[in-house]
Design an enzyme around this catalytic site. Sequence first.
Site, PDB file in Angstrom:
ATOM      1  N   ASN A   9       0.870  -1.183   0.000  1.00  0.00           N
ATOM      2  CA  ASN A   9       0.000   0.000   0.000  1.00  0.00           C
ATOM      3  C   ASN A   9       0.906   1.232   0.000  1.00  0.00           C
ATOM      4  O   ASN A   9       1.488   1.580   1.022  1.00  0.00           O
ATOM      5  CB  ASN A   9      -0.880  -0.030   1.268  1.00  0.00           C
ATOM      6  CG  ASN A   9      -1.694   1.244   1.424  1.00  0.00           C
ATOM      7  OD1 ASN A   9      -1.796   2.045   0.497  1.00  0.00           O
ATOM      8  ND2 ASN A   9      -2.274   1.428   2.602  1.00  0.00           N
ATOM      9  N   TRP A  10       1.010   1.854  -1.167  1.00  0.00           N
ATOM     10  CA  TRP A  10       1.956   2.974  -1.304  1.00  0.00           C
ATOM     11  C   TRP A  10       1.421   4.269  -0.699  1.00  0.00           C
ATOM     12  O   TRP A  10       2.160   5.243  -0.594  1.00  0.00           O
ATOM     13  CB  TRP A  10       2.290   3.213  -2.784  1.00  0.00           C
ATOM     14  CG  TRP A  10       3.014   2.078  -3.454  1.00  0.00           C
ATOM     15  CD1 TRP A  10       3.357   0.861  -2.902  1.00  0.00           C
ATOM     16  CD2 TRP A  10       3.491   2.050  -4.804  1.00  0.00           C
ATOM     17  NE1 TRP A  10       4.010   0.089  -3.825  1.00  0.00           N
ATOM     18  CE2 TRP A  10       4.111   0.793  -5.013  1.00  0.00           C
ATOM     19  CE3 TRP A  10       3.461   2.961  -5.861  1.00  0.00           C
ATOM     20  CZ2 TRP A  10       4.687   0.434  -6.220  1.00  0.00           C
ATOM     21  CZ3 TRP A  10       4.034   2.603  -7.075  1.00  0.00           C
ATOM     22  CH2 TRP A  10       4.635   1.355  -7.249  1.00  0.00           C
ATOM     23  N   LYS A  11       0.151   4.282  -0.367  1.00  0.00           N
ATOM     24  CA  LYS A  11      -0.484   5.491   0.189  1.00  0.00           C
ATOM     25  C   LYS A  11      -0.215   6.690  -0.737  1.00  0.00           C
ATOM     26  O   LYS A  11      -0.114   6.508  -1.943  1.00  0.00           O
ATOM     27  CB  LYS A  11      -0.026   5.739   1.623  1.00  0.00           C
ATOM     28  CG  LYS A  11      -0.131   4.480   2.490  1.00  0.00           C
ATOM     29  CD  LYS A  11       0.012   4.764   3.945  1.00  0.00           C
ATOM     30  CE  LYS A  11       0.105   3.438   4.687  1.00  0.00           C
ATOM     31  NZ  LYS A  11       0.026   3.573   6.117  1.00  0.00           N
ATOM     32  N   HIS A  97      -9.432   0.754   5.060  1.00  0.00           N
ATOM     33  CA  HIS A  97      -8.156   1.069   5.712  1.00  0.00           C
ATOM     34  C   HIS A  97      -8.412   2.026   6.877  1.00  0.00           C
ATOM     35  O   HIS A  97      -9.250   2.922   6.790  1.00  0.00           O
ATOM     36  CB  HIS A  97      -7.184   1.683   4.706  1.00  0.00           C
ATOM     37  CG  HIS A  97      -5.793   1.732   5.233  1.00  0.00           C
ATOM     38  ND1 HIS A  97      -5.375   2.705   6.121  1.00  0.00           N
ATOM     39  CD2 HIS A  97      -4.734   0.901   5.050  1.00  0.00           C
ATOM     40  CE1 HIS A  97      -4.102   2.467   6.436  1.00  0.00           C
ATOM     41  NE2 HIS A  97      -3.696   1.387   5.807  1.00  0.00           N
ATOM     42  N   GLU A  99      -6.854   4.508   7.910  1.00  0.00           N
ATOM     43  CA  GLU A  99      -6.691   5.943   7.626  1.00  0.00           C
ATOM     44  C   GLU A  99      -7.958   6.516   7.008  1.00  0.00           C
ATOM     45  O   GLU A  99      -8.336   7.656   7.256  1.00  0.00           O
ATOM     46  CB  GLU A  99      -5.467   6.159   6.720  1.00  0.00           C
ATOM     47  CG  GLU A  99      -4.177   5.947   7.503  1.00  0.00           C
ATOM     48  CD  GLU A  99      -3.005   5.457   6.694  1.00  0.00           C
ATOM     49  OE1 GLU A  99      -3.027   5.531   5.449  1.00  0.00           O
ATOM     50  OE2 GLU A  99      -2.043   4.958   7.314  1.00  0.00           O
ATOM     51  N   GLU A 169      -5.300  -5.400  10.525  1.00  0.00           N
ATOM     52  CA  GLU A 169      -4.333  -4.330  10.735  1.00  0.00           C
ATOM     53  C   GLU A 169      -4.629  -3.628  12.055  1.00  0.00           C
ATOM     54  O   GLU A 169      -5.443  -2.692  12.089  1.00  0.00           O
ATOM     55  CB  GLU A 169      -4.419  -3.307   9.594  1.00  0.00           C
ATOM     56  CG  GLU A 169      -4.103  -3.873   8.229  1.00  0.00           C
ATOM     57  CD  GLU A 169      -3.508  -2.820   7.311  1.00  0.00           C
ATOM     58  OE1 GLU A 169      -2.411  -3.049   6.806  1.00  0.00           O
ATOM     59  OE2 GLU A 169      -4.121  -1.752   7.136  1.00  0.00           O
ATOM     60  N   GLY A 175       2.325   2.117  10.826  1.00  0.00           N
ATOM     61  CA  GLY A 175       3.240   3.254  10.701  1.00  0.00           C
ATOM     62  C   GLY A 175       3.933   3.629  11.996  1.00  0.00           C
ATOM     63  O   GLY A 175       4.545   4.688  12.087  1.00  0.00           O
ATOM     64  N   SER A 215       3.421  -2.213  10.458  1.00  0.00           N
ATOM     65  CA  SER A 215       4.873  -2.230  10.702  1.00  0.00           C
ATOM     66  C   SER A 215       5.517  -3.573  10.374  1.00  0.00           C
ATOM     67  O   SER A 215       6.461  -3.997  11.037  1.00  0.00           O
ATOM     68  CB  SER A 215       5.182  -1.808  12.149  1.00  0.00           C
ATOM     69  OG  SER A 215       4.752  -0.476  12.348  1.00  0.00           O
ATOM     70  N   GLY A 236       2.818  -1.219   4.298  1.00  0.00           N
ATOM     71  CA  GLY A 236       2.830   0.216   3.999  1.00  0.00           C
ATOM     72  C   GLY A 236       4.241   0.698   3.732  1.00  0.00           C
ATOM     73  O   GLY A 236       4.793   0.499   2.649  1.00  0.00           O
ATOM     74  N   GLY A 237       4.855   1.309   4.733  1.00  0.00           N
ATOM     75  CA  GLY A 237       6.183   1.923   4.577  1.00  0.00           C
ATOM     76  C   GLY A 237       7.214   1.031   3.901  1.00  0.00           C
ATOM     77  O   GLY A 237       7.962   1.488   3.030  1.00  0.00           O
TER      78      GLY A 237
END
Length: 252
Positions: A9-11, A97, A99, A169, A175, A215, A236-237
Amino acid sequence: MRKRIVAGNWKMNKSFFEAEELIADIADALEEMELDNREVVVCPPYVYLEMATDIAEESRIRVGAQNVNDHESGAFTGEISAPMLKSMEVDYCIIGHSERRKYYAEDNAFLKRKVDTALAHDLKPIFCCGEVLPEREAEQHFKVVKTQMEESLFHLPADLFLQVVIAYEPVWAIGTGVNATPEQAQEMHGYIRGLIAEKYTPDIAETTSILYGGSCNAKNARELFAQKDVDGGLIGGASLKAEEFIQIVKSL
Ligand code: PEP
């Protein structure tokens, strides 16, 4: 046998050229690998989907969107529909998600409509569920996840439910650099699989891929993915660097 999946997930990250380089590097690395029943999905921002599906067509990457509107078409300025995504050869879309739940007030009933619209157009939802820290501290995490599943997914008939990938999640792990322990992940994944078995059938529960997100990185992926009910990860990251993402794929 259920699919094992690593999805990135590149956001809201990367310029066009950086995004192109990232997906091209992932595609190159995958050429050398046996994937067997593993699937690799990248979820770039909407504006890069066409570039991503062009590269993916020549490789074994699958492409997902990070969101989808709950309507099929119409006067919804700035929004993107499931038929549009499907017409661009997108296979998956992330729905629910944390967010989007937090910053755009997306609740379970609204997410249910997105799930329905996605499935009506043959887009596979990667449905995110998970508790926030105070809910875990109050030992409400199982109840929270159960409600998310019941209110957004459990209305689906079995044939449609089978198209859904679940991503557990825990919001406190997203994150933050603090991942759920493998034991915590297994405990919740086993619980989710049990809910699916109860609602549908044990066979359907065994067929459903349940990913862990929060994470997850090249250092901890192998131990998390070794848990019997963890079928991969939503990353993610650590999905923003080709080398690290590929290491995670190799941990599957
Ligand atoms: C995510 O946002 O889905 C996620 C898992 O992020 P991170 O890996 O950065 O915690």
